[in-house]
Scaffold this motif. Structure first.
Motif, short mmCIF file in Angstrom:
data_model
loop_
_atom_site.label_atom_id
_atom_site.label_comp_id
_atom_site.label_asym_id
_atom_site.label_seq_id
_atom_site.Cartn_x
_atom_site.Cartn_y
_atom_site.Cartn_z
N THR A 17 0.63 -1.31 -0.21
CA THR A 17 -0.13 0.02 -0.36
C THR A 17 0.96 1.68 0.22
O THR A 17 0.16 2.28 -1.09
N ALA A 18 2.06 1.63 0.48
CA ALA A 18 2.86 2.51 0.93
C ALA A 18 3.08 2.27 -0.83
O ALA A 18 3.74 3.70 -1.54
N LEU A 19 3.83 0.73 -1.16
CA LEU A 19 4.85 1.43 -2.67
C LEU A 19 3.47 1.96 -3.06
O LEU A 19 4.11 3.22 -3.95
N GLY A 20 2.29 2.02 -3.08
CA GLY A 20 1.73 2.02 -4.39
C GLY A 20 1.35 3.30 -4.25
O GLY A 20 0.84 4.27 -5.31
N ALA A 21 0.57 3.95 -3.13
CA ALA A 21 1.01 4.67 -3.05
C ALA A 21 1.66 6.13 -3.45
O ALA A 21 1.79 7.17 -4.00
N ALA A 22 3.04 5.66 -2.81
CA ALA A 22 3.93 6.73 -3.28
C ALA A 22 3.92 6.72 -4.92
O ALA A 22 4.46 8.06 -5.31
N GLN A 23 3.75 5.55 -5.23
CA GLN A 23 3.71 5.47 -6.80
C GLN A 23 2.80 6.38 -7.55
O GLN A 23 3.33 6.82 -8.30
N MET A 24 1.82 6.48 -6.83
CA MET A 24 1.39 6.84 -7.89
C MET A 24 1.20 8.58 -7.25
O MET A 24 1.07 9.43 -8.25
N ALA A 25 1.62 9.15 -6.26
CA ALA A 25 2.44 10.67 -5.78
C ALA A 25 3.17 10.93 -6.59
O ALA A 25 2.78 12.19 -6.90
N LYS A 26 4.09 10.13 -7.52
CA LYS A 26 5.58 10.61 -7.66
C LYS A 26 4.25 10.76 -9.86
O LYS A 26 5.25 11.64 -10.28
N VAL A 27 4.08 10.13 -9.53
CA VAL A 27 3.62 10.09 -11.17
C VAL A 27 2.47 11.05 -11.82
O VAL A 27 2.22 11.54 -12.64
N SER A 28 1.35 10.94 -10.85
CA SER A 28 0.12 11.61 -11.19
C SER A 28 0.41 13.13 -10.96
O SER A 28 1.72 13.74 -10.72
N ASP A 29 -0.59 14.02 -12.15
CA ASP A 29 -0.52 15.23 -12.24
C ASP A 29 -1.04 15.87 -11.02
O ASP A 29 -0.84 17.16 -10.61
N SER A 30 -1.91 15.19 -10.01
CA SER A 30 -2.36 15.65 -8.79
C SER A 30 -1.97 15.60 -7.59
O SER A 30 -0.44 14.97 -7.60
N SER A 31 -2.38 16.39 -6.68
CA SER A 31 -1.62 16.65 -5.73
C SER A 31 -1.97 15.71 -4.39
O SER A 31 -3.05 15.30 -4.48
N PRO A 32 -0.73 15.58 -3.63
CA PRO A 32 -1.94 14.48 -2.60
C PRO A 32 -2.78 14.10 -2.21
O PRO A 32 -3.48 13.68 -1.70
N ALA A 33 -3.01 16.05 -2.00
CA ALA A 33 -4.28 16.54 -1.54
C ALA A 33 -5.61 15.89 -1.78
O ALA A 33 -6.01 15.52 -1.42
N GLN A 34 -4.72 15.85 -3.26
CA GLN A 34 -6.74 15.75 -3.97
C GLN A 34 -6.66 14.33 -4.06
O GLN A 34 -7.97 13.79 -4.28
N LEU A 35 -5.58 13.67 -4.25
CA LEU A 35 -5.33 11.68 -4.28
C LEU A 35 -5.88 11.73 -3.39
O LEU A 35 -6.49 10.56 -3.08
N ARG A 36 -5.76 12.76 -2.37
CA ARG A 36 -6.20 11.54 -0.56
C ARG A 36 -8.08 12.14 -0.95
O ARG A 36 -8.95 10.82 -0.84
N GLN A 37 -8.28 13.13 -1.46
CA GLN A 37 -9.90 13.18 -1.51
C GLN A 37 -10.20 12.20 -2.24
O GLN A 37 -11.76 12.32 -2.50
N GLU A 38 -9.28 12.33 -3.87
CA GLU A 38 -10.02 11.04 -4.52
C GLU A 38 -10.88 9.52 -3.85
O GLU A 38 -11.57 9.30 -4.40
N VAL A 39 -10.21 9.19 -2.98
CA VAL A 39 -10.61 7.89 -2.09
C VAL A 39 -10.64 7.66 -0.72
O VAL A 39 -11.13 6.79 -0.02
N THR A 40 -11.59 9.21 -0.73
CA THR A 40 -12.06 9.75 0.61
C THR A 40 -13.83 9.45 0.32
O THR A 40 -13.89 10.82 0.20
N SER A 41 -14.58 8.90 0.31
CA SER A 41 -15.86 8.55 -0.08
C SER A 41 -16.28 9.15 1.24
O SER A 41 -16.07 8.80 2.43
#
Length: 271
Positions: A206-230
């Protein structure tokens, strides 16, 4: 290829050397020094490099010298090396809290010096390193330094030496923060009924995947967090608990204290 000598063959030097070898650096171009015969043999057998206990002879023909010794002994080591260095060598210090002014005083005012703050994931080619050079460091020197630290992950040049303390707080000490988080998450997973193996694998992946998403995504960490928070869901409940218990404030205090400690060390080891 440049001749590279590591003064000190401990954990950080081993991480960098291991990453360099994995990226195709020639072992014959790398030498490390260590005080004990057992440490020398370990370096030779693990990486195929040369190893010795003679710092001065090791650096006599080196183009790049990496000082990877503890801050407490840096002054003695640097002063002993000063007269043995090649005139056009660049010296890289990976010690926290040792300023360029101190290094210049010990090594000589004509020495090209780079402060580097790498971290231990360099061993698995995922390191992060902040760099700052004195005015005597040429572009050719910087290119050679880039080759070393780009080989073991990401590196960047900061605008001022003071920013190295921020690098220490963010990435130099950062792996330990994440290891602590992984440790806690694994323990809680086990408390919730998972086996040690499954909890560890789930947390690490999970840590590896989250770090990889944060690295390659154009979205900020805050946006990525919001996207997975229902709304009303489990993630929102957990994040709300973090917020109520002051997680951000805890991180701010911890990282600020790390930066402050780096500044204190710089004063402690200045001459």
């Amino acid at each position: 290829m440049s001749s590279i000598v590591f003064i000190g063959g401990g954990n950080m030097a081993s991480c960098i050397v291991g990453g360099m070898i994995a990226r195709g650096f020639e072992a014959e171009d790398i030498t490390a020094t260590a005080p004990s015969e057992s440490s020398q043999e370990r370096l030779k057998s693990r990486f195929g490099i040369s190893a010795t206990d003679d710092n001065r002879s090791a650096v006599a023909h080196a183009d790049i010298v990496v000082l990877a010794v503890k801050p407490q002994i840096m002054r003695k080591v640097a002063m002993d090396l000063a007269s043995a260095l090649k005139a056009d060598a660049v010296v890289i210090s990976v010690a926290a809290g040792i300023s360029i002014n101190s290094l210049q005083l010990w090594l000589g005012n004509s020495t090209a010096i780079v402060r580097a703050m790498p971290n231990t994931p360099s061993l698995v080619l995922s390191g992060a390193t902040g760099l700052f050079a004195n005015e005597l460091t040429s572009q050719s020197h910087k290119d050679s330094v880039d080759q070393i630290f780009n080989a073991v992950g990401y590196c960047c040049w900061v605008e001022s030496e003071e920013q190295i303390n921020a690098v220490i707080a963010v990435s130099g000490s950062g792996p330990a923060y994440f290891f602590r988080i992984l440790e806690i998450m694994q323990a809680v997973g086990q408390e919730l009924g998972l086996s040690e193996e499954i909890a560890r694998n789930l947390v690490s992946q999970t840590a590896l995947g989250a770090a990889q998403m944060a690295k390659v995504s154009d979205s900020s960490p805050a946006q990525l967090r919001q996207e997975v928070t229902s709304p009303g869901g489990t993630t929102e409940r957990a994040l709300s608990t973090f917020q109520q218990d002051g997680l951000e404030a805890i991180f701010r205090r911890a990282m600020t204290s790390a930066s402050q400690r780096a500044e204190e060390m710089s004063k402690d080891f200045s001459d």
